[in-house]
Write an enzyme that holds these catalytic residues in place. Structure first.
Site: not given
Ligand code: GRF
Length: 191
Positions: A111, A109, A93-94, A67
């Site tokens: 989520h 990020n 990836r973290l 990494k």
């Molecule tokens: C999204 O739902 C985001 O919250 C998650 O991964 C997905 C990515 O979607 N972490 P995209 O590749 O932007 O369509």
């Protein structure tokens, strides 16, 4: 001076596209995508970046010893492009210490849940399986944990009787496509 963002993604890239379209339609002003980073060379997001002339760096982690090695290359590229903010939008990836040491506080990020509920992979399915009545979307600062950093902005999505896991996912993605540009706008205004 434009506020220069980098977006990291691993797959479809609908959030990168939503940000790009917000810039094109001037919902986001004085903001420029300086770099897109993708760790999957065949991902649809790579095609989108090529077609739309977004500068990109695509890599395959298995071609690097570890990494630290690929993050050092990414760090160099972020510096070359004078990036102000890094956005993880579906980057699977973290983040390690090479990037975090420089970018903590300037890296966010996206989520698909109301953190701290349902961190990690498949957060939409986790919420669906748990049978909760509401879930949502979170944008948070990145730290060394998995979806643990300080929350910047959140929005609730109701799970209605008529929803299926698919309709729930669609509702969540629609919120993401609005919330992430808003988070960028918010951070831009604090500069
Ligand atoms: C999204 O739902 C985001 O919250 C998650 O991964 C997905 C990515 O979607 N972490 P995209 O590749 O932007 O369509």
């Amino acid at each position: 001076m434009k506020f220069r963002i980098a977006i990291f993604a691993s797959g479809r890239g609908s959030n990168l596209k939503a940000i790009h379209e917000s810039i094109l339609t001037e919902k986001l002003i004085d903001i420029e995508i300086g770099l897109g980073v993708c760790d999957q060379i065949h991902a649809p997001v790579v095609e989108y970046m090529k077609a739309n002339k977004i500068p990109s760096f695509t890599f395959s982690a298995k071609e690097y010893p570890d990494k630290n090695a690929y993050e050092a290359i990414i760090a160099e590229k972020l510096n070359e492009k004078n990036i102000d903010l890094v956005i993880l939008a579906g980057y699977m990836r973290l983040i390690g210490s090479v990037l975090l040491d420089q970018w903590e506080g300037k890296m966010i990020n996206l989520h698909p849940s109301l953190l701290p509920e349902f961190p990690g992979k498949d957060a939409i399915s986790q919420a669906w399986q748990a049978g909760v009545k509401e879930t949502g979307v979170t944008v948070h600062f990145v730290d060394s944990g998995m979806d643990t950093g300080k929350v910047l902005i959140q929005e609730t999505v109701n799970i209605d009787r008529e929803d299926t896991e698919e309709t729930l996912a669609k509702k969540i993605h629609n919120v993401e496509h609005r919330l992430l540009p808003n988070a960028i706008k918010k951070l831009r205004s604090l500069q």
